[in-house]
Design an enzyme around this catalytic site. Structure first.
Site, PDB file in Angstrom:
ATOM      1  N   PHE A 128      78.823 138.429 -16.561  1.00  0.00           N
ATOM      2  CA  PHE A 128      79.921 137.659 -15.972  1.00  0.00           C
ATOM      3  C   PHE A 128      79.336 136.566 -15.093  1.00  0.00           C
ATOM      4  O   PHE A 128      78.543 136.832 -14.198  1.00  0.00           O
ATOM      5  CB  PHE A 128      80.870 138.534 -15.141  1.00  0.00           C
ATOM      6  CG  PHE A 128      82.035 137.739 -14.613  1.00  0.00           C
ATOM      7  CD1 PHE A 128      83.104 137.421 -15.437  1.00  0.00           C
ATOM      8  CD2 PHE A 128      82.029 137.252 -13.308  1.00  0.00           C
ATOM      9  CE1 PHE A 128      84.163 136.645 -14.965  1.00  0.00           C
ATOM     10  CE2 PHE A 128      83.083 136.479 -12.838  1.00  0.00           C
ATOM     11  CZ  PHE A 128      84.158 136.183 -13.671  1.00  0.00           C
ATOM     12  N   ASP A 215      71.637 135.144 -11.663  1.00  0.00           N
ATOM     13  CA  ASP A 215      72.947 135.085 -11.020  1.00  0.00           C
ATOM     14  C   ASP A 215      73.011 136.233 -10.015  1.00  0.00           C
ATOM     15  O   ASP A 215      73.221 137.389 -10.376  1.00  0.00           O
ATOM     16  CB  ASP A 215      74.039 135.211 -12.083  1.00  0.00           C
ATOM     17  CG  ASP A 215      75.448 135.172 -11.481  1.00  0.00           C
ATOM     18  OD1 ASP A 215      75.574 135.364 -10.258  1.00  0.00           O
ATOM     19  OD2 ASP A 215      76.405 134.966 -12.249  1.00  0.00           O
ATOM     20  N   LYS A 244      79.474 135.200  -3.289  1.00  0.00           N
ATOM     21  CA  LYS A 244      80.357 136.208  -2.699  1.00  0.00           C
ATOM     22  C   LYS A 244      80.134 136.512  -1.208  1.00  0.00           C
ATOM     23  O   LYS A 244      80.938 136.146  -0.386  1.00  0.00           O
ATOM     24  CB  LYS A 244      80.321 137.484  -3.531  1.00  0.00           C
ATOM     25  CG  LYS A 244      81.031 137.282  -4.882  1.00  0.00           C
ATOM     26  CD  LYS A 244      81.282 138.573  -5.595  1.00  0.00           C
ATOM     27  CE  LYS A 244      82.325 138.407  -6.696  1.00  0.00           C
ATOM     28  NZ  LYS A 244      81.792 138.014  -8.001  1.00  0.00           N
TER      29      LYS A 244
HETATM   30  C1  LIG Z   1      82.132 136.989  -8.954  1.00  0.00           C
HETATM   31  C2  LIG Z   1      81.011 136.521  -9.780  1.00  0.00           C
HETATM   32  C3  LIG Z   1      80.938 135.189 -10.232  1.00  0.00           C
HETATM   33  C4  LIG Z   1      82.043 134.184 -10.017  1.00  0.00           C
HETATM   34  O1  LIG Z   1      82.256 133.894  -8.672  1.00  0.00           O
HETATM   35  P1  LIG Z   1      83.564 133.081  -8.236  1.00  0.00           P
HETATM   36  O2  LIG Z   1      83.342 132.852  -6.774  1.00  0.00           O
HETATM   37  O3  LIG Z   1      84.740 133.941  -8.535  1.00  0.00           O
HETATM   38  O4  LIG Z   1      83.582 131.836  -9.018  1.00  0.00           O
HETATM   39  C5  LIG Z   1      79.810 134.810 -10.919  1.00  0.00           C
HETATM   40  N1  LIG Z   1      78.813 135.671 -11.179  1.00  0.00           N
HETATM   41  C6  LIG Z   1      78.857 136.956 -10.780  1.00  0.00           C
HETATM   42  C7  LIG Z   1      77.705 137.856 -11.083  1.00  0.00           C
HETATM   43  C8  LIG Z   1      79.956 137.424 -10.081  1.00  0.00           C
HETATM   44  O5  LIG Z   1      80.014 138.712  -9.717  1.00  0.00           O
END
Ligand SMILES: *Cc1c(COP(=O)(O)O)cnc(C)c1O
Length: 392
Positions: A128, A215, A244
């Site tokens: 994700f 990420d 986050k």
């Molecule tokens: C939550 C998340 C995102 C997206 O972040 P947003 O602030 O909602 O755009 C991207 N990568 C990972 C691994 C995430 O957990």
């Protein structure tokens, strides 16, 4: 439910008015224990006084001037994050998806500079990376993509935790410029790769001249019991993204890079009006201060270990429980069946906030500031819920 909100979320029927530490109060004064932290965002708990103070002070001083001028808190935050992460430079955005967009653009520009016509980024199944067009294309979940075609070109998908598949890509795909993965897949079900996976990606990237991009939007900032997820394997990526927990709820994202990757962007390459404004960066600095002074990374490691051990002891013997796993305070309980309804039951029956991801994985992402007694309460409540669920 409001008629005037686009229906992007199937919301639970509760409105919180106030929070303190891991506790939330709804408008009727009921108290709830938050084992989700706004999805790994409020790592310091709600309404942390040091963050509140920093944000209030900055709001009363200077909120925004744009990136056409130097911004003190942005420079300081970049310096401190780079020092922590072994990176050389930062670009600030406002969310995880935007931080990843920056990484994707950086990799493409880097590829074009090396004469690659169609720079391709390798991404993983089950990943994700966000909901913008490029990041939903990078995301390994058809549900996130369906209906938004045409998707973006230039991504190649391989199974997660599979170095062989990456080797095959290396043999056959000359236009690859980067690999982008999560150190632990969060939305993908708290999936922890085998030991050596990140190190294997590192050596492959070195050999192929690819950028290793991680990420760390969910895993970063102490969640896994290290500052960053890659520190579990003693490797350093070329590019990493954060968001986050970086502002404890104040929107901020960051793309950090080192070496050559750090100087790919030049004036005009990329931009953000809000990104890295004084308010968001002051929040980020306050978060770093608290994390350091309260040693919350070590706390996440120690408490996470105990929490998982207790959950294992209580849940592993139950027939429907497949596995209790996690890293630090990123915890998943995989069941043998879909268990989305546990979220509503937890809220109603236990006044506990949890999450279910990948259909069958109950996910806990409590604040790193959680007290032992609060951790016990979470274990008790989750054990009761799961036992009732798989038992009947
Ligand atoms: C939550 C998340 C995102 C997206 O972040 P947003 O602030 O909602 O755009 C991207 N990568 C990972 C691994 C995430 O957990």
């Amino acid at each position: 439910m409001s008629d005037h909100l686009m229906a992007t979320y199937a919301r639970l029927p509760v409105r919180f008015e106030r929070g303190e530490g891991p506790w939330l109060w709804d408008e009727r004064g009921n108290r709830y224990l938050d084992a989700l932290s706004g999805i790994a965002v409020c790592n310091l708990g709600h309404a942390h006084p040091a963050v509140a103070r920093a944000v209030c002070e900055q709001a009363a001083t200077l909120v925004h001037v744009s990136n056409l001028y130097r911004i003190g808190p942005q420079e300081t935050l970049a310096e401190r994050l780079c020092a922590r992460a072994g990176m050389d430079a930062a670009f600030f955005a406002n969310s995880g998806a935007e931080a990843n967009e920056a990484a994707i653009k950086l990799a493409r520009l880097w590829g074009h500079r090396r004469g690659v016509q169609n720079p391709t980024i390798v991404v993983a199944e089950g990943s994700f990376h966000g909901r913008t067009l490029a990041t939903l294309t990078a995301t390994g979940n058809r549900k996130v993509q369906a209906g938004f075609e045409p998707l973006v070109h230039g991504f190649l998908r391989v199974p997660y935790d599979d170095l062989e598949a990456l080797e095959a890509v290396a043999r056959n795909m000359p236009e690859v410029v980067a690999v982008l993965v999560e150190p632990v897949q969060g939305e993908g079900g708290v999936r922890i790769p085998s030991a050596g996976y990140l190190a294997g990606i590192r050596s492959l990237c070195d050999r192929q001249g690819w950028l290793m991009m991680l990420d760390e939007v969910q895993t970063g900032m102490g969640r896994t019991g290290r500052w960053f997820g890659w520190q579990h394997e003693n490797v350093t990526p070329d590019v990493m993204t954060l968001a986050k927990a970086l502002g404890n709820g104040v929107p901020i994202g960051a793309c950090l890079a080192r070496g050559e990757a750090a100087s790919v962007f030049q004036p005009g390459s990329h931009a953000s009006t809000f990104g890295g404004n004084p308010l968001a960066c002051r929040a980020g600095l306050a978060v770093l201060d608290v994390m350091e002074s309260e040693d919350l990374v070590a706390r996440a490691a120690a408490l996470g270990k105990r929490l998982r051990a207790e959950l294992k002891e209580r849940l592993a013997p139950l027939p429907g429980v497949v596995e209790v796993r996690g890293r630090g305070l990123m915890v998943g309980v995989e069941l043998d069946r879909p268990c989305g309804e546990l979220v509503g039951r937890a809220l109603e029956q236990e006044r506990l906030l949890i999450n279910v991801t990948a259909d069958r994985v109950l996910r806990l992402l409590p604040p790193l500031t959680l007290a032992d007694e609060e951790a016990h309460r979470i274990v008790d409540a989750v054990s009761r819920l799961v036992a009732a669920f798989v038992g009947g």
